[in-house]
Design a protein around this motif. Structure first.
Motif, short mmCIF file in Angstrom:
data_model
loop_
_atom_site.label_atom_id
_atom_site.label_comp_id
_atom_site.label_asym_id
_atom_site.label_seq_id
_atom_site.Cartn_x
_atom_site.Cartn_y
_atom_site.Cartn_z
N HIS A 48 -65.75 -3.77 12.39
CA HIS A 48 -66.15 -4.59 13.54
C HIS A 48 -65.30 -5.86 13.69
O HIS A 48 -65.47 -6.60 14.66
CB HIS A 48 -67.63 -4.93 13.42
CG HIS A 48 -68.52 -3.72 13.51
ND1 HIS A 48 -68.77 -3.06 14.68
CD2 HIS A 48 -69.17 -3.02 12.55
CE1 HIS A 48 -69.55 -2.03 14.46
NE2 HIS A 48 -69.82 -1.98 13.17
N THR A 152 -65.43 -14.24 17.33
CA THR A 152 -66.67 -13.55 17.00
C THR A 152 -67.23 -14.05 15.67
O THR A 152 -66.49 -14.31 14.73
CB THR A 152 -66.44 -12.03 16.89
OG1 THR A 152 -65.99 -11.54 18.16
CG2 THR A 152 -67.70 -11.30 16.49
N CYS A 154 -69.77 -12.71 12.71
CA CYS A 154 -70.36 -11.47 12.20
C CYS A 154 -71.26 -11.80 11.02
O CYS A 154 -70.77 -12.28 9.99
CB CYS A 154 -69.27 -10.49 11.78
SG CYS A 154 -68.38 -9.73 13.16
N GLU A 250 -73.22 -9.09 15.64
CA GLU A 250 -71.92 -9.48 16.19
C GLU A 250 -72.15 -10.38 17.39
O GLU A 250 -72.79 -9.98 18.37
CB GLU A 250 -71.15 -8.21 16.59
CG GLU A 250 -69.77 -8.46 17.14
CD GLU A 250 -69.09 -7.17 17.54
OE1 GLU A 250 -67.89 -7.21 17.87
OE2 GLU A 250 -69.75 -6.10 17.54
#
Length: 253
Positions: A48, A152, A154, A250
């Motif tokens: 991811h 992002t 996570c 996420e």
């Protein structure tokens, strides 16, 4: 590898414990060399991050890096990425710096903004740490504020798919439990995170984690995570019998 962003000096390794999740129990990672401690969920998290790890300006900040095992894992697969790790326990920071020279490390407490870096990072990770905190404030906003625009955050760990927040304390029986009740296994709901992120106008997704057939654990550690079966489905639990519905949150900033 030196991070381009300024981080608090590890010389300031006298940060006091704040009572918000820091545990002496985590010093057990001093006996676990990062190269031998790659966890089964590392590839899941990496998948991811894939798009964020490309290009000359890629950077990852790992909060609660412990012995630096995740950054060691990334360094072997993405050597061009600038890697930085933070932890509240100075001994772990020193240990990680010795064993993972490809990354930079510093002492910092995610609950205290003044200890955190001034710069921002394309990806900010926090793995199996959010369950140490009884609330989402103020640490979650501090994590999000460290992500550069378009980047992002996570977060990997246990998230309750039902709209119920669960606070957990565990203590081993006998002399091993003389240190008292330990935090670290809270199961905050996905709904609580969704509400918080909606107030900030941020998009998010949850990705369910399916445990492998075998989950390695220290045989002498009854608190460690292990695999079990519930209603025919593989689940993760620990010696306290707490069900741990692991997933990756996420968040796009």
């Amino acid at each position: 590898m030196i991070a381009e962003h300024p981080v608090p000096s590890a010389a300031a390794a006298t940060l006091p414990a704040t009572g918000d999740g820091t545990r002496d129990l985590d010093l057990r990672y001093l006996d676990r060399p990062p190269a031998d401690h790659h966890r089964p969920y590392f590839p899941f998290v990496e998948r991811h991050l894939r798009g964020l790890l490309e290009g000359p300006d890629a950077s990852v900040l790992d909060i609660g890096c412990a012995n630096g095992a995740f950054l060691h894992y990334l360094a072997g697969r993405h050597p061009h990425v600038r890697l930085t790790g933070l932890d509240a326990l100075p001994a772990l920071v020193d240990h990680a710096a010795r064993h993972v020279p490809q990354a930079s490390f510093a002492v910092a407490d995610v609950g205290r903004r003044e200890t955190l870096p001034e710069g921002r990072y394309r990806a900010v990770t926090m793995l199996t740490l959010h369950s140490h905190f009884d609330t989402l404030d103020p640490w979650l906003d501090h994590v999000l504020d460290l992500v550069e625009p378009g980047g992002t955050a996570c977060l990997y760990g246990a998230f309750n798919p039902r709209p119920v927040d669960v606070l957990v304390r565990l203590r081993q029986a006998g002399p091993a439990g003389d240190g008292g009740w330990l935090p670290g296994w809270n199961v905050h709901s996905r709904a609580a995170f969704a509400d918080h992120l909606a107030r900030r106008g941020l998009r998010h997704r949850f990705h369910d984690y399916r445990p492998p057939a075998s989950v390695p654990r220290a045989p002498s550690d009854p608190l460690s995570t292990r695999r079990a079966t519930l209603d025919g489905e593989a689940v993760l639990t620990n010696g306290g019998g707490v069900l741990l519905p692991f997933a990756l949150l996420e968040v796009t900033v």
